[in-house]
Design an enzyme around this catalytic site. Structure first.
Site, PDB file in Angstrom:
ATOM      1  N   SER A   1      55.893  46.531  27.742  1.00 17.06           N
ATOM      2  CA  SER A   1      55.324  47.841  27.462  1.00 17.06           C
ATOM      3  C   SER A   1      54.057  47.676  26.641  1.00 17.06           C
ATOM      4  CB  SER A   1      56.320  48.722  26.704  1.00 17.06           C
ATOM      5  OG  SER A   1      56.628  48.139  25.451  1.00 17.06           O
ATOM      6  N   GLY A   2      53.249  48.691  26.673  1.00 20.04           N
ATOM      7  CA  GLY A   2      52.000  48.667  25.917  1.00 20.04           C
ATOM      8  C   GLY A   2      51.502  50.067  25.697  1.00 20.04           C
TER       9      GLY A   2
ATOM     10  N   LYS B   1      53.264  49.243  37.181  1.00 19.69           N
ATOM     11  CA  LYS B   1      52.757  49.732  35.906  1.00 19.69           C
ATOM     12  C   LYS B   1      52.859  51.248  35.929  1.00 19.69           C
ATOM     13  CE  LYS B   1      48.759  47.635  36.155  1.00 19.69           C
ATOM     14  NZ  LYS B   1      47.412  47.171  35.792  1.00 19.69           N
TER      15      LYS B   1
ATOM     16  N   CYS C   1       9.858  33.408  48.127  1.00 23.95           N
ATOM     17  CA  CYS C   1      10.977  32.671  47.529  1.00 23.95           C
ATOM     18  C   CYS C   1      12.336  33.199  47.969  1.00 23.95           C
ATOM     19  CB  CYS C   1      10.880  32.711  45.997  1.00 23.95           C
ATOM     20  SG  CYS C   1      10.538  34.362  45.330  1.00 23.95           S
ATOM     21  N   CYS C   2      12.470  34.505  48.162  1.00 22.04           N
ATOM     22  CA  CYS C   2      13.789  35.079  48.454  1.00 22.04           C
ATOM     23  C   CYS C   2      13.772  36.083  49.604  1.00 22.04           C
ATOM     24  CB  CYS C   2      14.366  35.751  47.200  1.00 22.04           C
ATOM     25  SG  CYS C   2      13.315  37.084  46.555  1.00 22.04           S
TER      26      CYS C   2
ATOM     27  N   ASP D   1      36.841  39.397  30.898  1.00 22.39           N
ATOM     28  CA  ASP D   1      37.970  39.197  29.983  1.00 22.39           C
ATOM     29  C   ASP D   1      38.852  38.039  30.459  1.00 22.39           C
ATOM     30  OD1 ASP D   1      39.525  39.630  27.766  1.00 22.39           O
ATOM     31  OD2 ASP D   1      40.681  41.252  28.642  1.00 22.39           O
TER      32      ASP D   1
ATOM     33  N   VAL E   1      54.682  51.542  30.572  1.00 25.54           N
ATOM     34  CA  VAL E   1      55.700  50.505  30.736  1.00 25.54           C
ATOM     35  C   VAL E   1      55.475  49.753  32.049  1.00 25.54           C
ATOM     36  CG1 VAL E   1      58.184  50.064  30.911  1.00 25.54           C
ATOM     37  CG2 VAL E   1      57.356  51.920  29.465  1.00 25.54           C
TER      38      VAL E   1
END
Length: 636
Positions: free
Chosen positions: A386-387, A406, A136-137, A497, A391
């Site tokens: 910013s987080g 970043k 098959c593969c 995500d 920054v």
């Protein structure tokens, strides 16, 4: 259940059995055997003169991983027209029934008995293994991962107690470190909130100052001329080896994870000194010519930690493996795979521990490879957002090219998280993915430098400018994202995500996928995250919030949610429900309604992404084919 019930025959029949060819050169033959199925075993016996003879073999029911039909070989004789296969822990058995009714009866009975077995296969091989390969593969490793989705798996897989007790983590917010240049300002949520909408409810201020982006080809050429580095010969010291197959056969001493001749106790001591989850090394086994992977893991309340030792095995085809079904040609390839996938081990291989003297530490300094930029050539112009990680600035490279920087402050993220995203971005190059230019990693704050995207986050752009967009422009935005995701899919990356908040809008309104902090490279299109991992519930497929199983098909589910976000101009999915209610509703079959701006055809496409079974969802390539004719039709 008493012993008499365990040994009571469920099904008995005289069937044809193909030899299992456990030895490479053994001949292929077929023999009639009396097969007997009980609650605990599938056994087969000699049968002569209407009497059961000696038992020739037996398989424990609990070890069976798949029972399914097999596609017929060419020119199959009449007596072998109804084959089925039994895949179990230690082998592969092909059996032939006399007719379709008999085969169906055996498949039904066997599948009923293996219901809930551990390690059932999600994919199987639909063709026979003949002359050293699957028809098959064409894979030559008998234990190679399957190539065909096993539809029966969904009905036979029953969550274990551990899986049933898993409670999805609903974070107050989910900040991955670092983002791929989200151009916004983040406000911290109230600490008293226990269940809030994932990320999209945060207030974000975007700066949409016009800018002429530098073409990435010009950037790459300019950077290359400046360094005068030959791409084909230079090595990048990023904690992984991008060597060719010929380089992989070189001495293992060239790899920082190879410890050579050290004892088991020495290995445990060094790994505990490192003290990091996933610290590992490869060492010579006591048996000459063999290798052992020693791996450290630390539970939440375990101060000392545990060291597990995994022997590298060789199968009949001389392939190397740590876990069955994951076979490789060389030790470096095996290690590279398990750096991305635990595949049955206690954790994945995260931090190589070296015994070599004077080794440059991997943290902070990444060497002077072609991705290392000169910090003095980068000018910071203004803060964009910013987080938690630091920054984001708009800046200039060499006073000429607009870039986004970043700035990763010390202690804000782990070495593993930094390497994971940087390594991923280095490998991804597509017009619909945010481009990565390089890093300044010699000292803190670390700079991650990417292209600057003028109009910022797609989610905010939809909210502020969506009413001025035509439906064909909304469809184009979805198509752009789908193109980027089709590239990831074809190169065996899972984004994990995907959402409007993690895509960016350029000056020409084209959309690019960003935020690769959760992206993983896989070989078998599946990644199982550890218990307690945070994830965006409202964008997640059922197999993610129930079992933490990710694949390109869970990305497809998220793409359907993104399409809904685009055609609702940035509305919050399931806005009437919190995360825990969404889990219940989606599990019960509830799906998002059709946005007003979406035609029935567009809604049909997004709805196809939300099939309960991953294998029933389209691929990104199929989605492109579905959207393509609508683009031409909708354009003015």
């Amino acid at each position: 259940m008493d012993d008499s019930m365990d040994t009571k025959s469920i099904l008995e029949e005289l069937l044809l059995k193909r030899s299992q060819q456990k030895k490479k050169m053994s001949p292929n033959n077929y023999k009639e055997r009396l097969f007997v199925l009980t609650k605990t075993n599938l056994s087969y016996y000699e049968y002569d003169k209407m009497k059961r003879g000696s038992r020739k073999g037996s398989i424990d029911i609990k070890n069976i991983r798949c029972v399914e039909k097999v596609n017929l070989e060419e020119q199959t004789p009449v007596e072998r027209q109804y084959p089925f296969q039994i895949v179990y822990k230690d082998g592969l058995l092909y059996v032939y029934a006399s007719n379709e009714e008999s085969r169906s009866q055996w498949l039904k009975a066997l599948q009923n008995e293996i219901r809930g077995n551990p390690h059932l296969l999600i994919k199987y091989h639909s063709g026979f293994f003949v002359d050293g390969k699957f028809l098959c593969c064409q894979q030559s490793c008998k234990a190679a991962p399957g190539c065909t989705l096993w539809e029966a798996y969904a009905d036979l897989h029953i969550a274990t107690k551990e899986e049933k007790l898993r409670v999805p983590t609903f974070p107050d917010r989910m900040l991955k470190i670092p983002r791929a240049v989200p151009i916004f300002k983040m406000d911290e949520p109230s600490s008293s909130t226990t269940l809030v909408q994932y990320d999209s409810d945060s207030k974000k201020n975007y700066d949409s100052q016009p800018n002429v982006n530098m073409r990435s080809e010009d950037f790459a050429r300019s950077n290359q001329r400046e360094k005068n580095v030959n791409h084909s010969t230079s090595k990048i010291s990023w904690g992984f080896n991008e060597s060719s197959s010929s380089e992989e056969e070189e001495n293992l001493d060239d790899y920082d994870w190879f410890a050579g001749n050290i004892s088991r106790s020495q290995a445990e001591q060094l790994l505990r000194q490192k003290g990091k989850e996933g610290a590992f090394m490869v060492r010579n086994s006591s048996q000459v010519g063999m290798y052992t992977v020693s791996l450290f893991s630390k539970a939440v309340n375990d101060k000392k930690g545990t060291v597990k030792h995994y022997h590298v095995h060789t199968n009949a085809e001389n392939k190397l493996y740590l876990a069955e079904n994951y076979c490789f040609d060389s030790i470096p390839k095996l290690i590279h795979y398990h750096q991305h996938n635990s595949a049955g081990m206690i954790t994945r291989l995260r931090h190589p521990v070296s015994t070599k003297a004077n080794k440059v530490p991997t943290s902070v300094s990444l060497g002077s490879g072609i991705w290392e930029l000169k910090r003095e050539e980068i000018t910071l112009l203004k803060e964009l957002g910013s987080g938690q990680f630091g920054v984001v600035h708009l800046g200039k490279w060499k006073g000429q090219y607009d870039v986004a920087i970043k700035m990763i402050k010390e202690g804000s993220m782990s070495e593993d998280e930094f390497f994971q995203e940087a390594q991923t971005m280095m490998k991804l190059n597509h017009p619909k993915l945010v481009k990565f230019y390089g890093v300044c990693s010699k000292r803190y704050p670390i700079y991650i430098v990417t292209e600057y995207i003028t109009n910022g986050c797609l989610l905010n752009y939809l909210k502020s400018h969506g009413k001025g967009l035509e439906t064909y422009q909304l469809l184009e935005m979805c198509y752009d994202v789908c193109e980027g995701m089709a590239f990831l899919e074809s190169h065996q990356f899972i984004h994990r995500d995907l959402a409007a908040r993690n895509c960016l809008v350029d000056s020409d309104l084209s959309v690019k996928v960003s935020d690769f902090g959760m992206t993983r490279y896989v070989l078998d299109d599946q990644y199982v995250s550890s218990v307690g991992t945070k994830f965006p519930v409202k964008w997640s497929a059922p197999e993610v919030f129930h079992y933490f199983k990710y694949s390109s098909k869970s990305d497809v589910w998220a793409f359907g949610i993104l399409m809904w976000e685009v055609f609702s101009l940035g509305k919050q999915p399931y806005d009437l429900y919190d995360n825990s209610q969404v889990v219940v509703k989606v599990s019960q079959g509830h799906r998002l309604y059709r946005p007003k701006l979406a035609s029935d055809t567009v809604y049909k496409i997004m709805y196809s992404c939300w099939h309960e079974l991953p294998e029933k969802r389209p691929t990104f390539q199929q989605l492109l084919s579905s959207i393509e004719p609508l683009r031409e039709k909708d354009k003015p």
